[in-house]
Design a protein around this motif. Sequence first.
Motif, PDB file in Angstrom:
ATOM      1  N   VAL A 148       0.835  -1.205   0.000  1.00 26.33           N
ATOM      2  CA  VAL A 148       0.000   0.000   0.000  1.00 26.33           C
ATOM      3  C   VAL A 148       0.867   1.251   0.000  1.00 26.33           C
ATOM      4  N   GLU A 149       1.976   1.205   0.736  1.00 26.69           N
ATOM      5  CA  GLU A 149       2.871   2.353   0.778  1.00 26.69           C
ATOM      6  C   GLU A 149       3.675   2.504  -0.510  1.00 26.69           C
ATOM      7  N   VAL A 150       4.209   1.411  -1.010  1.00 27.94           N
ATOM      8  CA  VAL A 150       5.118   1.469  -2.167  1.00 27.94           C
ATOM      9  C   VAL A 150       4.383   1.810  -3.454  1.00 27.94           C
ATOM     10  N   LYS A 151       3.156   1.347  -3.611  1.00 32.91           N
ATOM     11  CA  LYS A 151       2.468   1.556  -4.890  1.00 32.91           C
ATOM     12  C   LYS A 151       2.127   3.028  -5.141  1.00 32.91           C
ATOM     13  N   ALA A 152       2.256   3.871  -4.102  1.00 33.67           N
ATOM     14  CA  ALA A 152       2.021   5.305  -4.280  1.00 33.67           C
ATOM     15  C   ALA A 152       3.294   6.063  -4.636  1.00 33.67           C
ATOM     16  N   ARG A 153       4.425   5.366  -4.756  1.00 33.93           N
ATOM     17  CA  ARG A 153       5.680   6.043  -5.077  1.00 33.93           C
ATOM     18  C   ARG A 153       5.743   6.399  -6.561  1.00 33.93           C
ATOM     19  N   PRO A 154       6.519   7.431  -6.908  1.00 36.98           N
ATOM     20  CA  PRO A 154       6.530   7.930  -8.285  1.00 36.98           C
ATOM     21  C   PRO A 154       6.913   6.890  -9.327  1.00 36.98           C
ATOM     22  N   TYR A 155       7.905   6.038  -9.065  1.00 41.64           N
ATOM     23  CA  TYR A 155       8.330   5.093 -10.098  1.00 41.64           C
ATOM     24  C   TYR A 155       7.267   4.026 -10.353  1.00 41.64           C
ATOM     25  N   VAL A 156       6.460   3.695  -9.340  1.00 42.04           N
ATOM     26  CA  VAL A 156       5.367   2.757  -9.559  1.00 42.04           C
ATOM     27  C   VAL A 156       4.247   3.433 -10.341  1.00 42.04           C
ATOM     28  N   LEU A 157       3.945   4.663  -9.976  1.00 43.33           N
ATOM     29  CA  LEU A 157       2.920   5.406 -10.719  1.00 43.33           C
ATOM     30  C   LEU A 157       3.337   5.600 -12.172  1.00 43.33           C
ATOM     31  N   ALA A 158       4.634   5.805 -12.404  1.00 50.45           N
ATOM     32  CA  ALA A 158       5.127   5.951 -13.768  1.00 50.45           C
ATOM     33  C   ALA A 158       4.947   4.654 -14.548  1.00 50.45           C
ATOM     34  N   ALA A 159       5.202   3.530 -13.895  1.00 47.24           N
ATOM     35  CA  ALA A 159       5.022   2.246 -14.562  1.00 47.24           C
ATOM     36  C   ALA A 159       3.556   1.997 -14.886  1.00 47.24           C
ATOM     37  N   ILE A 160       2.669   2.382 -13.957  1.00 42.98           N
ATOM     38  CA  ILE A 160       1.237   2.235 -14.214  1.00 42.98           C
ATOM     39  C   ILE A 160       0.816   3.119 -15.376  1.00 42.98           C
ATOM     40  N   GLY A 161       1.330   4.353 -15.378  1.00 43.46           N
ATOM     41  CA  GLY A 161       0.979   5.279 -16.446  1.00 43.46           C
ATOM     42  C   GLY A 161       1.498   4.853 -17.801  1.00 43.46           C
ATOM     43  N   SER A 162       2.580   4.098 -17.842  1.00 43.29           N
ATOM     44  CA  SER A 162       3.136   3.656 -19.121  1.00 43.29           C
ATOM     45  C   SER A 162       2.399   2.457 -19.685  1.00 43.29           C
ATOM     46  N   GLY A 163       1.418   1.935 -18.924  1.00 46.10           N
ATOM     47  CA  GLY A 163       0.630   0.805 -19.404  1.00 46.10           C
ATOM     48  C   GLY A 163       1.221  -0.555 -19.097  1.00 46.10           C
ATOM     49  N   ALA A 164       2.149  -0.624 -18.175  1.00 44.40           N
ATOM     50  CA  ALA A 164       2.751  -1.910 -17.811  1.00 44.40           C
ATOM     51  C   ALA A 164       1.686  -2.816 -17.193  1.00 44.40           C
ATOM     52  N   SER A 165       1.853  -4.112 -17.396  1.00 40.54           N
ATOM     53  CA  SER A 165       0.893  -5.069 -16.870  1.00 40.54           C
ATOM     54  C   SER A 165       0.989  -5.148 -15.353  1.00 40.54           C
ATOM     55  N   HIS A 166      -0.069  -5.669 -14.739  1.00 36.91           N
ATOM     56  CA  HIS A 166      -0.066  -5.814 -13.283  1.00 36.91           C
ATOM     57  C   HIS A 166       1.075  -6.726 -12.812  1.00 36.91           C
ATOM     58  N   GLY A 167       1.267  -7.823 -13.549  1.00 34.89           N
ATOM     59  CA  GLY A 167       2.329  -8.745 -13.166  1.00 34.89           C
ATOM     60  C   GLY A 167       3.698  -8.094 -13.212  1.00 34.89           C
ATOM     61  N   ARG A 168       3.947  -7.293 -14.250  1.00 33.60           N
ATOM     62  CA  ARG A 168       5.241  -6.625 -14.367  1.00 33.60           C
ATOM     63  C   ARG A 168       5.432  -5.612 -13.236  1.00 33.60           C
ATOM     64  N   ILE A 169       4.393  -4.879 -12.918  1.00 37.15           N
ATOM     65  CA  ILE A 169       4.498  -3.878 -11.851  1.00 37.15           C
ATOM     66  C   ILE A 169       4.769  -4.559 -10.507  1.00 37.15           C
ATOM     67  N   LEU A 170       4.056  -5.662 -10.256  1.00 31.66           N
ATOM     68  CA  LEU A 170       4.227  -6.354  -8.978  1.00 31.66           C
ATOM     69  C   LEU A 170       5.610  -6.990  -8.862  1.00 31.66           C
ATOM     70  N   LEU A 171       6.065  -7.637  -9.954  1.00 31.67           N
ATOM     71  CA  LEU A 171       7.305  -8.400  -9.892  1.00 31.67           C
ATOM     72  C   LEU A 171       8.547  -7.570 -10.170  1.00 31.67           C
ATOM     73  N   ARG A 172       8.406  -6.509 -10.932  1.00 35.37           N
ATOM     74  CA  ARG A 172       9.581  -5.724 -11.326  1.00 35.37           C
ATOM     75  C   ARG A 172       9.727  -4.417 -10.558  1.00 35.37           C
ATOM     76  N   GLU A 173       8.627  -3.890 -10.067  1.00 35.02           N
ATOM     77  CA  GLU A 173       8.679  -2.589  -9.402  1.00 35.02           C
ATOM     78  C   GLU A 173       8.463  -2.693  -7.888  1.00 35.02           C
ATOM     79  N   ILE A 174       7.431  -3.428  -7.472  1.00 41.20           N
ATOM     80  CA  ILE A 174       7.056  -3.446  -6.058  1.00 41.20           C
ATOM     81  C   ILE A 174       7.831  -4.506  -5.277  1.00 41.20           C
ATOM     82  N   LEU A 175       7.832  -5.743  -5.773  1.00 42.10           N
ATOM     83  CA  LEU A 175       8.449  -6.833  -5.015  1.00 42.10           C
ATOM     84  C   LEU A 175       9.931  -6.600  -4.711  1.00 42.10           C
TER      85      LEU A 175
END
Length: 312
Positions: free
Chosen positions: A196-223
């Motif tokens: 909940v804390e990490v997904k509000a960070r700028p690099y995660v928001l940037a990944a979401i905005g670029s259209g990255a898949s949920h799996g990629r965001i979870l495994l490459r950005e958050i985890l």
Amino acid sequence: MSQLLLQTAGPASAPSGPVRRRWRGAFADPGLLAGAVIIGVVVAAALLAPVFAALLGHGPNEQFSDETLDAAGLPITGGNGFLLGADGSGRDVLVRTLYGARISLAIGIPATTIAMIVGVVVGLTGGYFGGRVDAVLSEVTNVALAFPFLVTALSVVTLNRGTAGSTLVDPAVVVIGVVALFSWTYFARLVRNLVVEVKARPYVLAAIGSGASHGRILLREILPTILPTIVIYWAVQLPTNIIAEASLSYLGVGIRPPTPSWGTMIANAQDTALYQTQPWMLIAPAFALFVTVVGFNLLATRLRSRFDPTAS
């Protein structure tokens, strides 16, 4: 968008320098080194238990009544090649204590790892998607936390009994399952709050905005961001699970005799009261359990203070 990604990439890679400095400073931390040494000794004892048994000529379940029991039938405290004496059945206390380390690690490590995997999956899913998914998974976690540990363990062990005192499933597998069942909830809550804390960070928001898949965001950005905290908590939870195994064995619902477990050895010493004449029957397994828990707690505490950014 590419400019935004470049701007947010810098802060994500910047902490590598401080992390390297923390690792270099860790080698000068006496508490961390002491914990690492203790754990190293425990692991070495577990791995080398068969070597010690071969050198002494005493298997963990072999009985040497003629050599270890006196005229009154009481076990000796030392001598005749038995460094810590024998128990009431003429079995080498030292060898059984060393084999007990194998049991504790063989159950504690898989149980904690399984709990971590389940908790990470539940926490990642609930924390990232939020809403109804998070609400449902949170309720499942709360229900699991509501089950009493000992009552559930006793029920599972009862269901595992077959005919003529046999068991349907290997007791070690049952203990691993029971311990993992009551451990994953703590990982799930921890991971959920971190996500909940990490997904509000700028690099995660940037990944979401670029259209990255949920799996990629979870495994490459958050985890990768929360993984150090998860690993440290694994080390924190491990000694608790080792104590849980010893408690179940002590109560007679864990590892079954004659398999050497610290819990069963302590229970046997107290049930027979032979520890009054052969104190090593009680001291050896109790001290081994105490040292193991202290070692893991010391290492985990020092690692958390140095590498966990969420630690206060």
